[in-house]
Design a protein around this motif. Structure first.
Motif, PDB file in Angstrom:
ATOM      1  N   GLU A  53     -34.665   8.869   8.178  1.00 35.83           N
ATOM      2  CA  GLU A  53     -35.617   9.676   7.425  1.00 35.83           C
ATOM      3  C   GLU A  53     -34.942  10.894   6.820  1.00 35.83           C
ATOM      4  OE1 GLU A  53     -39.375  10.391   9.190  1.00 35.83           O
ATOM      5  OE2 GLU A  53     -39.340   8.550  10.357  1.00 35.83           O
ATOM      6  N   ALA A  56     -33.007   9.915   3.865  1.00 28.19           N
ATOM      7  CA  ALA A  56     -33.849   9.625   2.706  1.00 28.19           C
ATOM      8  C   ALA A  56     -34.287  10.899   1.999  1.00 28.19           C
ATOM      9  CB  ALA A  56     -35.073   8.818   3.122  1.00 28.19           C
ATOM     10  N   GLU A 131     -44.417   6.079   1.445  1.00 29.37           N
ATOM     11  CA  GLU A 131     -44.129   5.343   0.224  1.00 29.37           C
ATOM     12  C   GLU A 131     -44.732   3.951   0.281  1.00 29.37           C
ATOM     13  OE1 GLU A 131     -43.168   6.543  -2.370  1.00 29.37           O
ATOM     14  OE2 GLU A 131     -42.289   8.447  -1.762  1.00 29.37           O
ATOM     15  N   ARG A 173     -46.763  13.230  11.797  1.00 30.73           N
ATOM     16  CA  ARG A 173     -47.309  12.493  10.674  1.00 30.73           C
ATOM     17  C   ARG A 173     -48.761  12.900  10.486  1.00 30.73           C
ATOM     18  NH1 ARG A 173     -44.865   7.995   8.357  1.00 30.73           N
ATOM     19  NH2 ARG A 173     -43.387   7.761  10.046  1.00 30.73           N
TER      20      ARG A 173
ATOM     21  N   LEU B  21     -33.249   0.476   3.994  1.00 32.97           N
ATOM     22  CA  LEU B  21     -34.327   1.225   4.647  1.00 32.97           C
ATOM     23  C   LEU B  21     -34.467   2.611   4.030  1.00 32.97           C
ATOM     24  CD1 LEU B  21     -33.646   0.223   8.348  1.00 32.97           C
ATOM     25  CD2 LEU B  21     -35.749  -0.216   7.097  1.00 32.97           C
ATOM     26  N   ILE B  22     -33.316   3.248   3.763  1.00 34.47           N
ATOM     27  CA  ILE B  22     -33.358   4.580   3.140  1.00 34.47           C
ATOM     28  C   ILE B  22     -34.003   4.481   1.762  1.00 34.47           C
ATOM     29  CG2 ILE B  22     -31.942   6.415   2.155  1.00 34.47           C
ATOM     30  CD1 ILE B  22     -30.017   5.992   4.488  1.00 34.47           C
ATOM     31  N   SER B  24     -36.145   2.416   0.837  1.00 34.89           N
ATOM     32  CA  SER B  24     -37.569   2.116   0.960  1.00 34.89           C
ATOM     33  C   SER B  24     -38.407   3.357   1.204  1.00 34.89           C
ATOM     34  CB  SER B  24     -37.836   1.154   2.118  1.00 34.89           C
ATOM     35  OG  SER B  24     -37.012   0.051   2.021  1.00 34.89           O
ATOM     36  N   ILE B  25     -37.807   4.378   1.811  1.00 32.01           N
ATOM     37  CA  ILE B  25     -38.625   5.568   2.081  1.00 32.01           C
ATOM     38  C   ILE B  25     -38.157   6.777   1.286  1.00 32.01           C
ATOM     39  CG2 ILE B  25     -39.298   4.836   4.401  1.00 32.01           C
ATOM     40  CD1 ILE B  25     -37.203   6.869   5.432  1.00 32.01           C
ATOM     41  N   LEU B  26     -37.293   6.539   0.303  1.00 32.28           N
ATOM     42  CA  LEU B  26     -36.830   7.632  -0.546  1.00 32.28           C
ATOM     43  C   LEU B  26     -38.036   8.247  -1.254  1.00 32.28           C
ATOM     44  CD1 LEU B  26     -33.905   8.535  -1.092  1.00 32.28           C
ATOM     45  CD2 LEU B  26     -34.023   7.244  -3.215  1.00 32.28           C
ATOM     46  N   PRO B  27     -38.200   9.567  -1.171  1.00 27.65           N
ATOM     47  CA  PRO B  27     -39.366  10.153  -1.832  1.00 27.65           C
ATOM     48  C   PRO B  27     -39.273   9.965  -3.340  1.00 27.65           C
ATOM     49  CG  PRO B  27     -38.214  11.773  -0.451  1.00 27.65           C
ATOM     50  CD  PRO B  27     -37.356  10.570  -0.519  1.00 27.65           C
ATOM     51  N   GLY B  28     -40.378   9.673  -3.972  1.00 22.33           N
ATOM     52  CA  GLY B  28     -40.386   9.502  -5.417  1.00 22.33           C
ATOM     53  C   GLY B  28     -41.741   9.884  -5.956  1.00 22.33           C
ATOM     54  N   GLN B  33     -44.552   4.601  -7.332  1.00 19.96           N
ATOM     55  CA  GLN B  33     -44.652   3.975  -6.014  1.00 19.96           C
ATOM     56  C   GLN B  33     -44.910   2.471  -6.052  1.00 19.96           C
ATOM     57  OE1 GLN B  33     -46.971   6.355  -3.279  1.00 19.96           O
ATOM     58  NE2 GLN B  33     -47.374   4.543  -2.099  1.00 19.96           N
ATOM     59  N   ARG B  36     -41.761   0.152  -6.763  1.00 22.49           N
ATOM     60  CA  ARG B  36     -40.584   0.183  -5.898  1.00 22.49           C
ATOM     61  C   ARG B  36     -40.290  -1.224  -5.400  1.00 22.49           C
ATOM     62  NH1 ARG B  36     -38.723   4.350  -2.182  1.00 22.49           N
ATOM     63  NH2 ARG B  36     -40.160   5.664  -3.318  1.00 22.49           N
ATOM     64  N   LEU B  70     -40.873   3.729  10.270  1.00 20.23           N
ATOM     65  CA  LEU B  70     -40.607   4.680   9.188  1.00 20.23           C
ATOM     66  C   LEU B  70     -41.832   4.877   8.302  1.00 20.23           C
ATOM     67  CD1 LEU B  70     -37.018   3.598   8.118  1.00 20.23           C
ATOM     68  CD2 LEU B  70     -37.670   5.558   9.497  1.00 20.23           C
ATOM     69  N   TYR B  71     -42.564   3.799   8.052  1.00 20.99           N
ATOM     70  CA  TYR B  71     -43.771   3.893   7.229  1.00 20.99           C
ATOM     71  C   TYR B  71     -44.924   4.524   7.996  1.00 20.99           C
ATOM     72  CZ  TYR B  71     -42.369   0.846   3.318  1.00 20.99           C
ATOM     73  OH  TYR B  71     -41.791   0.319   2.205  1.00 20.99           O
ATOM     74  N   LEU B 120     -50.872  -7.441   3.111  1.00 19.96           N
ATOM     75  CA  LEU B 120     -52.205  -7.171   2.576  1.00 19.96           C
ATOM     76  C   LEU B 120     -53.282  -7.726   3.501  1.00 19.96           C
ATOM     77  CD1 LEU B 120     -53.698  -5.997   0.139  1.00 19.96           C
ATOM     78  CD2 LEU B 120     -53.701  -8.263  -0.864  1.00 19.96           C
ATOM     79  N   ARG B 132     -55.448  -3.433  -5.554  1.00 19.43           N
ATOM     80  CA  ARG B 132     -55.263  -3.125  -6.957  1.00 19.43           C
ATOM     81  C   ARG B 132     -54.146  -4.011  -7.482  1.00 19.43           C
ATOM     82  NH1 ARG B 132     -54.057   2.548  -6.338  1.00 19.43           N
ATOM     83  NH2 ARG B 132     -54.626   2.186  -4.187  1.00 19.43           N
ATOM     84  N   TYR B 135     -50.404  -3.458  -6.964  1.00 17.40           N
ATOM     85  CA  TYR B 135     -49.783  -3.777  -5.690  1.00 17.40           C
ATOM     86  C   TYR B 135     -48.742  -4.881  -5.840  1.00 17.40           C
ATOM     87  CZ  TYR B 135     -49.433  -5.356  -0.831  1.00 17.40           C
ATOM     88  OH  TYR B 135     -48.966  -5.714   0.396  1.00 17.40           O
TER      89      TYR B 135
END
Lengths: 333, 163
Positions: A53, A56, A131, A173, B21-22, B24-28, B33, B36, B70-71, B120, B132, B135
């Motif tokens: 994290e 990232a 994300e 979180r 993995l990095i 996947s969670i990189l802020p953007g 979104q 991605r 991580l999510y 889903l 939506r 997705y």
């Protein structure tokens, strides 16, 4: 696990492994969904994978500090000027606020009702925004070492953002009010109508559900937290009604609202520690029914707003008008 | 193959997964979104296809579980989806190696879409998430990225002599 070729124990086939791991996943999901059995495991795992994290968030932080470095003095000066110009304004507001709080506390004491009032707040930096599609969660840089606890309200300077749902030592979180799994009890500021605001997964829209057609709710109404349920303190703005669709084929109104808090823009949030204000010992004896517990820090209070009759609510509501006269008196010194 | 080589292969594979993995969670930004690509699935598909003796259902489950942590999603959600992706890729890997690049990309589209479908379903069961169309754009982006990612990972595999 036994191979059918009949000569020895072999490593399990792909299909066997698939079945085993699928079963394992299903079991995990059931355990995780039904109760908090896995909270410890999850907390342990997130500590283990904390470096990922951090990695990232590194690029974003690097860019930020680079921009700060390049933008340097000018940007800082501008920011300073802006903040300095706001300062007297906020101070003036705060003066009035102190008076209001004092008066509100006094009135509540008279009513003998308990209420959550935020007495301690801490700024927390947003480390990461979920994300994953559909979930609306953020990770903030405060954890159990800072006294953060599960269910703690998180606000910004506009309104309620959400609540803490997972606490690690260094970070936690926060589930935002727009998350599809989140619901918050609210009250219409115009008429005191109670309702529940549900997240939908969309970033700037929440739903007010279970209100039937003749309910008095209008576009533009401000919904504030009602304090019912005990998680959120009373009176923080939550959302503003943007659209009401009355489909006669459906049992309830379809009401959309827009969160007041800037959920998608902030870099920092506020964590608050609501304290229960209960009738103290200094009360006139007539208005203090029942036992009188001493105020406790950080204790989750269950306010009795539900049991308050509408008549009793009235005096608590418009202290703003009455406060003007007393505010001057309180701050005469 | 020497033990040293063996360890190095493992390290290289693990490293690519960590990078995925990095990513996947990189802020953007919020608008980006849905677009991605599903990095973890893509890397998983590649290694299952190229080195099925090393990367399989167990690895898929493990990285899926890490992704869940991580999510902050339901534990086991991504793990189940990635398990399925790994399983299907293992079943198809001999054929996928023979496919021309575009056909490979189509297969990847299907695999990633299955991954998304499983997620889903679970989300819908648990929280009644609204569906939506955006997705599904992630699967399409994954497909478009695949040929390039394939070349990069193949280079990585050849340089590091992972087998």
């Amino acid at each position: 696990m036994l191979s059918s070729s009949g000569w020895s124990l072999r490593t399990p086939t792909v299909l066997t492994r698939f079945v085993v791991f699928t079963a394992l996943s299903l079991a995990l999901m059931v355990l995780d969904h039904r109760g908090q059995h896995l909270a410890k495991i999850r907390a342990g795992l997130s500590v283990v994978f904390y470096p990922i994290e951090v990695a990232a968030t590194l690029p974003a932080r690097a860019v930020e500090s680079f921009l700060n470095f390049v933008g340097g003095n000018e940007a800082l000066q501008q920011k300073y000027d802006k903040l300095a110009s706001r300062q007297p304004l906020l101070e003036a507001k705060l003066e009035r606020y102190d008076a209001l709080v004092a008066q509100n506390t006094h009135l509540r004491k008279l009513l003998g009702s308990a209420a959550l009032v935020a007495d301690r707040a801490v700024v927390a930096k947003i480390l990461q925004v979920s994300e994953e599609p559909f979930t609306r969660k953020i990770v903030i840089a405060r954890g159990s070492l800072d006294g953060v606890h599960n269910g703690q309200p998180v606000i910004d300077n506009h309104g309620i953002m959400g609540q803490v749902t997972e606490v690690d030592p260094e970070q936690s979180r926060v589930t935002l009010i727009t998350d599809p799994g989140h619901a918050i009890p609210v009250e219409d500021t115009r008429n005191g109508l109670r309702a529940i605001v549900f997240g939908t997964g969309a970033e700037s829209s929440v739903a007010v559900r279970y209100l039937a057609a003749p309910t008095d709710i209008k576009v533009g109404d401000l919904l504030v937290s009602s304090g019912i349920g005990g998680t959120f303190p009373f009176g923080y703005p939550v959302a503003r009604v943007t659209r009401i669709v009355n489909n006669p084929n459906e049992p309830f109104l379809n009401i959309h609202a827009r969160p007041v808090a800037h959920l998608e823009y902030n870099k920092e949030v506020l964590l608050i520690w609501p304290t229960k204000i209960t009738p103290g010992r200094t009360l006139p004896p007539a208005s203090a029914p029942g036992p009188q517990p001493t105020p406790l820090n950080g204790v989750r209070a269950i306010p009795d707003t539900t049991r308050r009759p509408p008549a009793a609510r009235a005096p608590a509501r418009p202290p703003a008008a009455a406060a003007d006269s007393s505010a001057g008196a309180d701050h005469g010194h | 193959m020497s033990l040293d080589q063996n360890n190095r292969s493992r390290m290289v594979i693990a490293f690519t997964f960590v990078v995925a993995l990095i990513l996947s969670i990189l802020p953007g930004p919020a608008w980006a979104q849905p677009f991605r690509p599903d990095w973890v699935s893509l890397v998983l598909i590649y290694w299952c296809m190229a080195t099925p003796q090393r990367v399989g259902v167990g690895v898929g489950w493990t990285v899926g579980l890490i992704l869940d942590v991580l999510y902050g999603s339901l534990l086991g959600e991504q793990a189940l989806a990635k398990t399925l992706v790994a399983f299907l890729t293992l079943k198809l890997h001999l054929r996928m190696r023979m496919f021309p690049r575009w056909q490979q990309a189509m297969t990847v589209l299907v695999l990633v879409a299955i991954n998304h479908l499983v997620v889903l379903w679970i989300k819908d069961l648990v929280t009644h998430a609204p569906v939506r169309w955006s997705y599904w754009s992630s699967s399409v982006v994954s497909m478009l990225i695949w040929p390039w990612l394939f070349i990069i990972l193949r280079d990585v595999r050849r340089r590091a002599r992972v087998s």
